[in-house]
Scaffold this active site. Sequence first.
Site, mmCIF file in Angstrom:
data_model
loop_
_atom_site.group_PDB
_atom_site.id
_atom_site.type_symbol
_atom_site.label_atom_id
_atom_site.label_comp_id
_atom_site.label_asym_id
_atom_site.label_seq_id
_atom_site.Cartn_x
_atom_site.Cartn_y
_atom_site.Cartn_z
ATOM 1 N N VAL A 54 1.169 -1.281 0.039
ATOM 2 C CA VAL A 54 0.144 -0.065 0.030
ATOM 3 C C VAL A 54 0.748 1.010 0.017
ATOM 4 C CG1 VAL A 54 -1.274 1.061 1.222
ATOM 5 C CG2 VAL A 54 -1.998 -1.144 1.224
ATOM 6 N N PRO A 93 11.443 0.072 9.125
ATOM 7 C CA PRO A 93 12.328 -0.533 8.587
ATOM 8 C C PRO A 93 12.181 -1.289 7.525
ATOM 9 C CG PRO A 93 10.544 -1.394 10.979
ATOM 10 C CD PRO A 93 10.050 -0.111 9.369
ATOM 11 N N GLY A 109 11.065 -4.081 6.099
ATOM 12 C CA GLY A 109 8.869 -3.858 6.310
ATOM 13 C C GLY A 109 8.921 -3.175 4.440
ATOM 14 N N ASP A 160 -6.915 1.241 5.180
ATOM 15 C CA ASP A 160 -7.830 0.554 5.814
ATOM 16 C C ASP A 160 -8.948 0.436 6.909
ATOM 17 O OD1 ASP A 160 -7.403 -1.493 3.553
ATOM 18 O OD2 ASP A 160 -6.128 -3.081 5.031
#
Lengths: 270, 270
Positions: free
Chosen positions: B29, B49, B52, B115
């Site tokens: 996203v 990080p 990720g 979301d």
Amino acid sequence: MAPTVGGGSLLVAWQLKGKNILIVGGGEVASQRIDSLLTTDAHLVVVSPNVGLNPRTKQFIEEHPDRITYHDRSFSGVEELDAMDMVLTALDDVELSRNICIMSRNAHIPVNAADIPDSCDFYFGSQIRDGPLQIMISTNGNGPRMANLVKRKLQKALSGFEGQTITKVGALRTQLKIRAPGVGGELGKRRMKWMTNLCNAWKEEELALMDDTMMQKLLDDGWENDCVPSFSKVGGSRRLNISRCPAIAPTLGFFAGALCTLLVVLVRRR
Amino acid sequence: MAPTVGGGSLLVAWQLKGKNILIVGGGEVASQRIDSLLTTDAHLVVVSPNVGLNPRTKQFIEEHPDRITYHDRSFSGVEELDAMDMVLTALDDVELSRNICIMSRNAHIPVNAADIPDSCDFYFGSQIRDGPLQIMISTNGNGPRMANLVKRKLQKALSGFEGQTITKVGALRTQLKIRAPGVGGELGKRRMKWMTNLCNAWKEEELALMDDTMMQKLLDDGWENDCVPSFSKVGGSRRLNISRCPAIAPTLGFFAGALCTLLVVLVRRR
């Protein structure tokens, strides 16, 4: 298609429910702004001497007293910006318009000044709306005329079913979230995948024709068994939409041609 | 079409040139957000990080070191929001996402949390871009799947000339403003009217084919004499675009039908 890096805007759908919007001016452009803002559930404050109101602005003010507060006077100063979440100017007085922009920016309030693009935090574009579906066409300051030209093209490409389809798919999604609640994670992914499979498998008209019974059947037989039942399997029925079939026009032409030639041959035989 | 009052968003083209945007998160996203924001000329700060980061986010960071500042760590606290003009979260951690939204709202910074629609000041939509033309499709939180379905339809309806046409019309408008300068008033109205008349009189492909010589001739012969010369009159020439003619398919069908019938008749005569 041109490259996507740089030179553009960020197109966003701004949520204005319960927010306060100041509109300074009451002419034709102001009426367009009011029209766009009535789409949202914001509260509008219109400041303009009565003589400057155009008929449409007047009508909006009369028809929506609960949504629009009207002040019959000119802009009085920076205190007008108190408690505002957005400011729009629609004035012939460019100097005043620019001043209001500076005041708004100092107060960290997003501002749009009609006809002065370099003073705007955001631009409006041409819009199409069908229920929950909103489409915006922006030319990034290159003129509203071209935006309208593109708008007309896009309108022709829409079936008119889109709003209803989106409403129905949204309703099903809400019911699915009640049945399988939670945000994100594996379950969120499975939900998204199942909804995507359904939207791919069913035709747009079929999605638009979903009713409560069919939604229940979809969730019971489909979601619970990790599959997507067909439209007819959950009790749907629909009529053939002839205008959607691209083969119709040449086929009709074929038979018309055959008939004409046959008639010519028959006439010449006599 | 549904009524236009209430329940919708205000669709705007946000100007972010020189603004600072914080993106918390680096997954799929986040990569979509970065893609949308590279369209603008904003400066992006990505906090996530390294483990990720998804491959596309990594690529964007590597390819645009002048546009993106990357911090290899988790979100550290409210001081991250200093000097930010917009905040976007794209995190699996819903709790943290909601907290960042609250901090941003307290600091009067517009925020979007992926979301978590009820925490967002604005939504993103499906987008189409062709140079200066940007189109956004929003379903007002009813799912990205349906927005993509509508997007594909709209893409089919575009000729591919639109971006070029808008660029050329924008260039002519700029030259007209140099020749007849000033904001608003009678002159502004005359300029707008003349541009509108031109866009109505000329075909889209003709506007896309305008070159500098033609623009000069348009202004000299057209604007100065308050008329709109035709495309050929200012030296334009173009080829016929057969695929645009809706009568072609049934006409071809007609002749195919006539030919087949004629053959059948001739064969039977022998």
